[in-house]
Each structure stands twice: as C-alpha cells, then as structure tokens.
Design a protein around this motif. Sequence first.
Motif, PDB file in Angstrom:
ATOM      1  N   UNK A 223       0.863  -1.182   0.000  1.00  0.00           N
ATOM      2  CA  UNK A 223       0.000   0.000   0.000  1.00  0.00           C
ATOM      3  C   UNK A 223       0.896   1.226   0.000  1.00  0.00           C
ATOM      4  N   UNK A 224       0.677   2.120  -0.954  1.00  0.00           N
ATOM      5  CA  UNK A 224       1.502   3.322  -1.094  1.00  0.00           C
ATOM      6  C   UNK A 224       0.593   4.540  -1.051  1.00  0.00           C
ATOM      7  N   UNK A 225       0.669   5.305   0.031  1.00  0.00           N
ATOM      8  CA  UNK A 225      -0.310   6.363   0.281  1.00  0.00           C
ATOM      9  C   UNK A 225       0.334   7.622   0.845  1.00  0.00           C
ATOM     10  N   UNK A 226      -0.390   8.711   0.750  1.00  0.00           N
ATOM     11  CA  UNK A 226       0.025   9.930   1.427  1.00  0.00           C
ATOM     12  C   UNK A 226      -0.427   9.982   2.869  1.00  0.00           C
ATOM     13  N   UNK A 227      -1.216   9.013   3.283  1.00  0.00           N
ATOM     14  CA  UNK A 227      -1.767   9.012   4.638  1.00  0.00           C
ATOM     15  C   UNK A 227      -0.697   8.795   5.698  1.00  0.00           C
ATOM     16  N   UNK A 228      -1.042   9.182   6.933  1.00  0.00           N
ATOM     17  CA  UNK A 228      -0.258   8.831   8.102  1.00  0.00           C
ATOM     18  C   UNK A 228      -0.252   7.311   8.263  1.00  0.00           C
ATOM     19  N   UNK A 229       0.697   6.806   9.047  1.00  0.00           N
ATOM     20  CA  UNK A 229       0.789   5.369   9.230  1.00  0.00           C
ATOM     21  C   UNK A 229      -0.468   4.784   9.858  1.00  0.00           C
ATOM     22  N   UNK A 230      -0.932   5.353  10.967  1.00  0.00           N
ATOM     23  CA  UNK A 230      -2.061   4.731  11.672  1.00  0.00           C
ATOM     24  C   UNK A 230      -3.320   4.724  10.814  1.00  0.00           C
ATOM     25  N   UNK A 231      -3.482   5.736   9.971  1.00  0.00           N
ATOM     26  CA  UNK A 231      -4.637   5.801   9.082  1.00  0.00           C
ATOM     27  C   UNK A 231      -4.516   4.783   7.956  1.00  0.00           C
ATOM     28  N   UNK A 232      -3.304   4.654   7.404  1.00  0.00           N
ATOM     29  CA  UNK A 232      -3.065   3.645   6.371  1.00  0.00           C
ATOM     30  C   UNK A 232      -3.179   2.241   6.951  1.00  0.00           C
TER      31      UNK A 232
ATOM     32  N   UNK B 298      -5.235  -0.933   5.532  1.00  0.00           N
ATOM     33  CA  UNK B 298      -4.474  -2.088   5.065  1.00  0.00           C
ATOM     34  C   UNK B 298      -4.864  -3.356   5.807  1.00  0.00           C
ATOM     35  N   UNK B 299      -5.119  -3.244   7.103  1.00  0.00           N
ATOM     36  CA  UNK B 299      -5.441  -4.442   7.882  1.00  0.00           C
ATOM     37  C   UNK B 299      -6.805  -5.019   7.540  1.00  0.00           C
TER      38      UNK B 299
ATOM     39  N   UNK C 240      -7.511  -5.756   4.644  1.00  0.00           N
ATOM     40  CA  UNK C 240      -7.209  -6.708   3.581  1.00  0.00           C
ATOM     41  C   UNK C 240      -6.786  -8.068   4.124  1.00  0.00           C
ATOM     42  N   UNK C 241      -6.450  -8.132   5.411  1.00  0.00           N
ATOM     43  CA  UNK C 241      -6.091  -9.387   6.080  1.00  0.00           C
ATOM     44  C   UNK C 241      -4.962 -10.114   5.353  1.00  0.00           C
ATOM     45  N   UNK C 242      -3.866  -9.385   5.113  1.00  0.00           N
ATOM     46  CA  UNK C 242      -2.728  -9.938   4.381  1.00  0.00           C
ATOM     47  C   UNK C 242      -1.528 -10.216   5.277  1.00  0.00           C
ATOM     48  N   UNK C 243      -1.675 -10.000   6.571  1.00  0.00           N
ATOM     49  CA  UNK C 243      -0.544 -10.160   7.464  1.00  0.00           C
ATOM     50  C   UNK C 243       0.247  -8.868   7.590  1.00  0.00           C
ATOM     51  N   UNK C 244       1.521  -9.001   7.930  1.00  0.00           N
ATOM     52  CA  UNK C 244       2.359  -7.840   8.252  1.00  0.00           C
ATOM     53  C   UNK C 244       3.028  -7.299   6.990  1.00  0.00           C
TER      54      UNK C 244
ATOM     55  N   UNK D  66       7.839   9.033   2.789  1.00  0.00           N
ATOM     56  CA  UNK D  66       8.751   9.375   3.882  1.00  0.00           C
ATOM     57  C   UNK D  66       8.903   8.240   4.891  1.00  0.00           C
ATOM     58  N   UNK D  67       7.858   7.428   5.060  1.00  0.00           N
ATOM     59  CA  UNK D  67       7.912   6.288   5.978  1.00  0.00           C
ATOM     60  C   UNK D  67       7.601   5.007   5.215  1.00  0.00           C
ATOM     61  N   UNK D  68       8.312   3.927   5.592  1.00  0.00           N
ATOM     62  CA  UNK D  68       7.893   2.571   5.250  1.00  0.00           C
ATOM     63  C   UNK D  68       7.741   1.826   6.566  1.00  0.00           C
ATOM     64  N   UNK D  69       6.530   1.374   6.831  1.00  0.00           N
ATOM     65  CA  UNK D  69       6.200   0.719   8.093  1.00  0.00           C
ATOM     66  C   UNK D  69       5.499  -0.613   7.804  1.00  0.00           C
ATOM     67  N   UNK D  70       5.544  -1.525   8.766  1.00  0.00           N
ATOM     68  CA  UNK D  70       4.840  -2.790   8.607  1.00  0.00           C
ATOM     69  C   UNK D  70       3.480  -2.717   9.293  1.00  0.00           C
ATOM     70  N   UNK D  71       2.481  -3.239   8.602  1.00  0.00           N
ATOM     71  CA  UNK D  71       1.084  -2.945   8.914  1.00  0.00           C
ATOM     72  C   UNK D  71       0.593  -3.481  10.249  1.00  0.00           C
ATOM     73  N   UNK D  72       1.115  -4.590  10.707  1.00  0.00           N
ATOM     74  CA  UNK D  72       0.636  -5.157  11.967  1.00  0.00           C
ATOM     75  C   UNK D  72       1.615  -4.934  13.112  1.00  0.00           C
ATOM     76  N   UNK D  73       2.887  -5.175  12.874  1.00  0.00           N
ATOM     77  CA  UNK D  73       3.882  -5.025  13.943  1.00  0.00           C
ATOM     78  C   UNK D  73       4.219  -3.580  14.234  1.00  0.00           C
ATOM     79  N   UNK D  74       3.993  -2.690  13.251  1.00  0.00           N
ATOM     80  CA  UNK D  74       4.394  -1.298  13.424  1.00  0.00           C
ATOM     81  C   UNK D  74       5.893  -1.099  13.306  1.00  0.00           C
TER      82      UNK D  74
END
Length: 267
Positions: free
Chosen positions: A41-50, A54-55, A57-61, A70-78
Amino acid sequence: MQVKLAAIDLDGTLLRDDMTISDHSKNVIQKIAKQGVHIVIATGRMFDSAQEKANQLALGDIPLICYTGAWIMFSQSGRALIQEGITAETTKKILAIARENHWLAHTFYNDQIYLPAPHPSEEIYQKYRSKKVKYLGEKFYHPEEKSTRIIFASPYESVRYQIRERMEKSFGEEIEVVFPGDDFVDVHKKGIDKGWALSRLCKWWNLSKEEVISFGNTENDISMMKFSGQSWAVSNADKVALLAADHICDSNENDGVARVLESLFIK
C-alpha cells in the motif's frame, strides 16, 4: 516478465469515494497475495490511518509506504523500515512563511498531526485520518525535531499554486512539493516520494522494476508509476496521473484496481 509486486494507492484508487474497500477488491487482492505477489500500500496518509485500511485486507504484516514515501512501516507489527523527514530548521522557516501569509499548515511528528490552534477545516479533512489533531500553540512555530512532512490546505486552487510556487522557490533544494488531491499541498524531504520508497522495497526483496505494477490517481503517484514496469491510473484520476500512466483502468468506484489484477492473475 512476471509481476511480483503490486503497489496500490488508497484514496481515489483502491478506496471507493465513501472510504471503503469493496469485498470484491479484498477477495482479489487476497487471492493474488496467496500466489506470492507482494502487496504494498503506497499512500500519502499517516501510518495509523493507512494501517487501519491495510489491515482490512487481512494480508498479514505487509509494508506500507506512508507520508508519500517518507515512511515505510509494517502494517501489523508497526516495525519501521524507513522514517525520513524535513529538518527542524527548514520546518521552522516554512512555518514562518505560512504564518506570515495566513496559510493553513499542518505538521506531522511521530505519526501525530498538529496545528497551532483549532481550525474549522478539521472536520472536513478528518475522513483521511484516524487521529484527532493536537494543538501546540506558539510551540507549533518552533519545532525541535524533524517533521515527517508539512501539509498545506486551501479550498482555492490559486492559493495552492501560490503556496507551491513559494515553497519550491524558497526551499527547492531541500524539499519536494506535490498536489496529492483535494485541497492539499504536500511538502516533504527532497528526493523522497513513492517511487523512491518503492525502489527501496524492491532492493530489499531483490526485485527489478520490471516486476512491479502500480496503481494511482494523483500527482503523488507519478513517481511510482514511472518506476514501475507497468502503471495504471483509474479512469477518474487527475489529468497528470492519466498522462503519466501506461494504462487506464476502470474507476475506483467500479473496482478498477481489482479488475486489472483479476485479469492478470486469476484465470
């Protein structure tokens, strides 16, 4: 060459206008993920909003490109892979100009959005956020740490172009400026965009850009469209995105992204 990574924008691309992801889109994306295709997922949103989207979609982390790269973060672990930002000194100068011109600027630090004081526009823009704005008063104009990005907002196109021109003229060697859609002007660190972030993930996974497909709808998607081996803009995208894309698919309201993915991966 076989596609091994699908990079998908959220607002106006995967999300319908009511900010939902259709069941059909979820099902198609889950099916291709099970085939081994990396979903980003590639978005302009903040992490918590993205993360909240993303979650669903139930695709895991999975990795999320947030804040226009500016940030690349993992969706479940943070877990953070990359966290870039604008220096405190440059942020302070930008905010001084915003104050002088009475331009509405939002700052972002540590996945929190800030204003100096309450503003009537907050309810209008809350649909893109999962957190409420916090207020800093005079401290807003005197940052002590780098800002992830700065967002200006104005309902007037002429003002948005004025802001962009001033930012690029004054800070062009330090920042990037794009129009990410609606009323916003997105200011972030020089060299940082969705394409740059996507290239970092490809290096991490040892993928070539020819193995990447991307989907978007506004100017902030163009960098990843240019990076990708194949790029698609939804039919109701901004003109600049339509011109930049290799292909045009159906609109976000008609599950354009899912339709393309279905045709490519699901026989």
